[in-house]
Design a protein around this motif. Structure first.
Motif, PDB file in Angstrom:
ATOM      1  N   HIS A 124       0.687  -1.413  -0.014  1.00  0.00           N
ATOM      2  CA  HIS A 124      -0.066  -0.127   0.004  1.00  0.00           C
ATOM      3  C   HIS A 124       0.849   1.169   0.121  1.00  0.00           C
ATOM      4  O   HIS A 124       0.644   2.148  -0.820  1.00  0.00           O
ATOM      5  CB  HIS A 124      -0.967   0.005   1.107  1.00  0.00           C
ATOM      6  N   HIS A 136       4.090   7.759   4.641  1.00  0.00           N
ATOM      7  CA  HIS A 136       2.926   8.299   5.251  1.00  0.00           C
ATOM      8  C   HIS A 136       2.303   7.161   6.450  1.00  0.00           C
ATOM      9  O   HIS A 136       1.824   7.833   7.334  1.00  0.00           O
ATOM     10  CB  HIS A 136       1.849   8.497   4.197  1.00  0.00           C
ATOM     11  N   ASP A 137       2.820   5.975   6.332  1.00  0.00           N
ATOM     12  CA  ASP A 137       2.009   5.085   7.457  1.00  0.00           C
ATOM     13  C   ASP A 137       2.953   4.358   8.108  1.00  0.00           C
ATOM     14  O   ASP A 137       2.860   3.508   8.858  1.00  0.00           O
ATOM     15  CB  ASP A 137       1.194   4.058   6.676  1.00  0.00           C
ATOM     16  N   HIS A 191      -2.198  13.383   6.493  1.00  0.00           N
ATOM     17  CA  HIS A 191      -2.789  12.665   5.477  1.00  0.00           C
ATOM     18  C   HIS A 191      -4.303  11.936   5.721  1.00  0.00           C
ATOM     19  O   HIS A 191      -5.041  11.432   4.857  1.00  0.00           O
ATOM     20  CB  HIS A 191      -1.814  11.529   4.968  1.00  0.00           C
ATOM     21  N   ASP A 195      -3.666   8.506  -1.035  1.00  0.00           N
ATOM     22  CA  ASP A 195      -4.290   7.253  -0.110  1.00  0.00           C
ATOM     23  C   ASP A 195      -5.477   6.863  -0.328  1.00  0.00           C
ATOM     24  O   ASP A 195      -5.878   5.470   0.091  1.00  0.00           O
ATOM     25  CB  ASP A 195      -4.051   8.016   1.626  1.00  0.00           C
ATOM     26  N   ARG A 252      -6.512  -0.297  -3.846  1.00  0.00           N
ATOM     27  CA  ARG A 252      -7.677   0.160  -3.280  1.00  0.00           C
ATOM     28  C   ARG A 252      -9.050  -0.378  -3.681  1.00  0.00           C
ATOM     29  O   ARG A 252      -9.037  -0.394  -5.231  1.00  0.00           O
ATOM     30  CB  ARG A 252      -7.965   1.665  -2.882  1.00  0.00           C
TER      31      ARG A 252
END
Ligand SMILES: [Fe+2]
Ligand SMILES: [Fe+2]
Length: 190
Positions: free
Chosen positions: A21, A50-51, A110, A128, A134
């Protein structure tokens, strides 16, 4: 550290699925940045990272936030999903030594968005939602919105978030509401 080393760090810190992801968000962020005039390399880096705190235990997320003086509001205390974004921004600064405020803020906002987001913040926020893996209901509409323009897609993302949370009876972060209101009012003013 260069971006390849950051990718390796993310591979080690996240499950295979979330690593995939993150890489998809990075690629999508770079693509969106190229289209809208944001910095593609910064966008890629922010996407990769970001994660970064997403799979850290909640206690660890709390600890790194408290260590940097972040006081959680009641909404934030009650919404654990938001922690990884705030904790991630601290991790970038404290552990990775990243100083670029644009990259740090793109990670920080985010999940919620906020009023007057920078281009880079918008890019990662949208990426995202539409990264290649997704599959949620409505993802195709979201991808179409992103084709029509970045702002359109940010607004669609905010609407999705606000609807989704309210349908589940969950609190909505004031930053998301402020972002939504500002965009809607600007639209009426046009
Ligand atoms: Fe996230
Ligand atoms: Fe994500």
């Amino acid at each position: 550290m260069d971006v390849i080393q950051y990718e390796e760090l993310i591979r080690q810190r996240l499950s295979q699925k979330r690593f995939a992801h993150s890489m998809n968000v990075a690629v999508e962020s770079r693509r969106l940045a190229q289209r809208c005039g944001a910095d593609p390399e910064k966008a890629y880096l922010a996407g990769v990272l970001h994660d970064v705190m997403k799979e850290a235990p909640p206690e660890e997320q709390l600890k790194i936030m408290e260590g940097s003086g972040i006081m959680l509001t009641d909404v934030e205390k009650g919404a654990q999903k938001l922690w990884h974004a705030m904790a991630g921004a601290v991790y970038l600064q404290k552990v990775l030594g990243i100083t670029d405020p644009e990259v740090i803020h793109a990670v920080r906002y985010h999940t919620t968005g906020r009023e007057n987001m920078s281009l880079l913040e918008q890019v990662v926020f949208v990426a995202d939602f539409i990264s290649a893996e997704r599959e949620y209901d409505g993802v195709e509409e979201m991808r179409a919105a992103a084709q029509n323009g970045l702002e359109e897609a940010v607004l669609a993302g905010l609407v999705f978030t606000i609807q989704d949370l309210s349908q589940q009876g969950k609190p909505i972060h004031p930053d998301s509401l402020a972002a939504y209101n500002t965009m809607i009012l600007a639209r009426h003013g046009e």
